[in-house]
Write a protein that holds these residues in place. Structure first.
Motif, PDB file in Angstrom:
ATOM      1  N   LYS A   1      46.272  26.961  39.595  1.00  0.00           N
ATOM      2  CA  LYS A   1      46.443  27.660  41.101  1.00  0.00           C
ATOM      3  C   LYS A   1      47.666  28.566  40.950  1.00  0.00           C
ATOM      4  CE  LYS A   1      43.762  24.064  43.227  1.00  0.00           C
ATOM      5  NZ  LYS A   1      43.552  23.267  41.863  1.00  0.00           N
TER       6      LYS A   1
ATOM      7  N   LEU B   1      37.210  34.532  41.301  1.00  0.00           N
ATOM      8  CA  LEU B   1      38.283  33.276  41.385  1.00  0.00           C
ATOM      9  C   LEU B   1      38.446  32.689  42.488  1.00  0.00           C
ATOM     10  CD1 LEU B   1      41.135  36.123  40.460  1.00  0.00           C
ATOM     11  CD2 LEU B   1      40.351  34.209  39.197  1.00  0.00           C
ATOM     12  N   ASN B   2      38.642  31.389  42.492  1.00  0.00           N
ATOM     13  CA  ASN B   2      38.605  30.215  43.337  1.00  0.00           C
ATOM     14  C   ASN B   2      39.613  29.113  42.987  1.00  0.00           C
ATOM     15  OD1 ASN B   2      37.995  28.819  45.732  1.00  0.00           O
ATOM     16  ND2 ASN B   2      36.203  28.050  44.885  1.00  0.00           N
TER      17      ASN B   2
ATOM     18  N   LYS C   1      41.776  32.063  45.032  1.00  0.00           N
ATOM     19  CA  LYS C   1      42.198  33.494  44.701  1.00  0.00           C
ATOM     20  C   LYS C   1      43.567  33.854  44.636  1.00  0.00           C
ATOM     21  CE  LYS C   1      41.581  38.375  45.535  1.00  0.00           C
ATOM     22  NZ  LYS C   1      40.836  39.381  46.736  1.00  0.00           N
TER      23      LYS C   1
ATOM     24  N   GLU D   1      41.918  27.950  37.311  1.00  0.00           N
ATOM     25  CA  GLU D   1      41.341  27.113  38.288  1.00  0.00           C
ATOM     26  C   GLU D   1      42.332  25.915  38.355  1.00  0.00           C
ATOM     27  OE1 GLU D   1      37.292  26.552  38.012  1.00  0.00           O
ATOM     28  OE2 GLU D   1      37.448  24.831  39.441  1.00  0.00           O
ATOM     29  N   GLU D   2      42.804  25.409  37.293  1.00  0.00           N
ATOM     30  CA  GLU D   2      43.572  24.061  37.125  1.00  0.00           C
ATOM     31  C   GLU D   2      44.961  24.398  37.985  1.00  0.00           C
ATOM     32  OE1 GLU D   2      43.664  22.323  33.472  1.00  0.00           O
ATOM     33  OE2 GLU D   2      45.515  21.196  33.666  1.00  0.00           O
TER      34      GLU D   2
ATOM     35  N   ALA E   1      39.988  31.600  32.617  1.00  0.00           N
ATOM     36  CA  ALA E   1      39.385  31.119  33.865  1.00  0.00           C
ATOM     37  C   ALA E   1      39.589  29.632  34.200  1.00  0.00           C
ATOM     38  CB  ALA E   1      37.705  31.080  34.041  1.00  0.00           C
ATOM     39  N   ALA E   2      39.384  28.706  33.287  1.00  0.00           N
ATOM     40  CA  ALA E   2      39.582  27.407  33.556  1.00  0.00           C
ATOM     41  C   ALA E   2      40.971  26.854  33.617  1.00  0.00           C
ATOM     42  CB  ALA E   2      39.224  26.715  32.432  1.00  0.00           C
TER      43      ALA E   2
END
Length: 242
Positions: free
Chosen positions: A50, A72-73, A75, A47-48, A43-44
């Motif tokens: 993309k 997811l953001n 996504k 996010e970093e 996850a982390a």
């Protein structure tokens, strides 16, 4: 066109990871940035970084792939890689780009990623392609959930669309198709400029209009009203078509 699509793999099966890594390594326009055994681990990093694309297994011990997608953001494009085929409708709701059922061949894998790569290119260079080729960029079909199946509908066959509370009834020359969808979402899927909203309950295909008389449109054997609130926008779009 973007030179490469960056991607990650999330799969708790070691063998499945190896196969995917091998497939990705064969495709020149894919760049693998990392592999994880669970969404919680990834996850982390996602996010970093993309990434453009995520290959995601469904059944994993801590958090399954389908539950992870809404989190997811931003996504990325998601391709599900799973041993089960019963999640296809749920995947469709989550706007998953492809659904690969294990064991899948490299040919099937490549077909899916190539389509996404070409779609990315089309989105990034629309003005240039329009000018050079004079062709529309939108596909001439859409996929909609109809009951328990996903149905392909050729957009040029659509005469008009009628609102039925939470459902839409799509009228073609051959059939009427009911789907649970809003007008706003459908308009996002249809080719821009080819359809016009003329009433809170009606969307029409401009090229299927036979004639307009006062506040009514004739299409095939159907008479469709034009409401006051849509009159200006409809005639503005119509002037752009003639």
């Amino acid at each position: 066109m973007k030179e490469k699509l960056t991607c990650y793999i999330i799969d708790d099966e070691h063998l499945a990871q190896e196969i995917l890594e091998e497939y990705v390594s064969k495709v020149p326009f894919l760049e693998l940035k990392g592999t994880f055994i669970s969404p919680l681990e990834a996850a982390a990093q996602l996010e970093e970084d993309k990434p453009d694309l995520l290959f995601l297994d469904i059944n994993m011990p801590d958090l399954d792939g389908l539950s992870f997608i809404p989190m997811l953001n931003p996504k990325p494009m998601v391709i599900l890689t799973t041993a089960y085929d019963q999640y296809a409708l749920k995947a469709f709701d989550l706007e998953v780009k492809d659904y690969l059922v294990k064991p899948f061949s490299f040919e099937r894998f490549y077909k899916g990623v190539l389509r996404l790569y070409q779609e990315q290119g089309n989105r990034q260079q629309p003005e240039k392609k329009d000018h050079v080729a004079g062709l529309k960029q939108e596909p001439d079909y859409i996929f909609l959930k109809v009951g328990h199946r996903i149905q392909k509908i050729t957009t040029r066959d659509i005469l008009f669309v009628e609102g039925m509370k939470d459902y839409l009834r799509i009228h073609t020359a051959k059939e009427k198709i009911m789907t649970l969808l809003s007008f706003a979402k459908l308009e996002e899927l249809l080719p821009a400029g080819d359809f016009a909203r003329v009433h809170r309950s009606f969307l029409v295909a401009i090229d299927k209009i036979e004639h307009i008389e006062k506040n009514r449109i004739q299409i095939a054997n159907h008479v469709i009203p034009i409401s006051d609130s849509y009159t200006d926008s409809f005639y503005k779009k119509l002037r752009g078509s003639i």
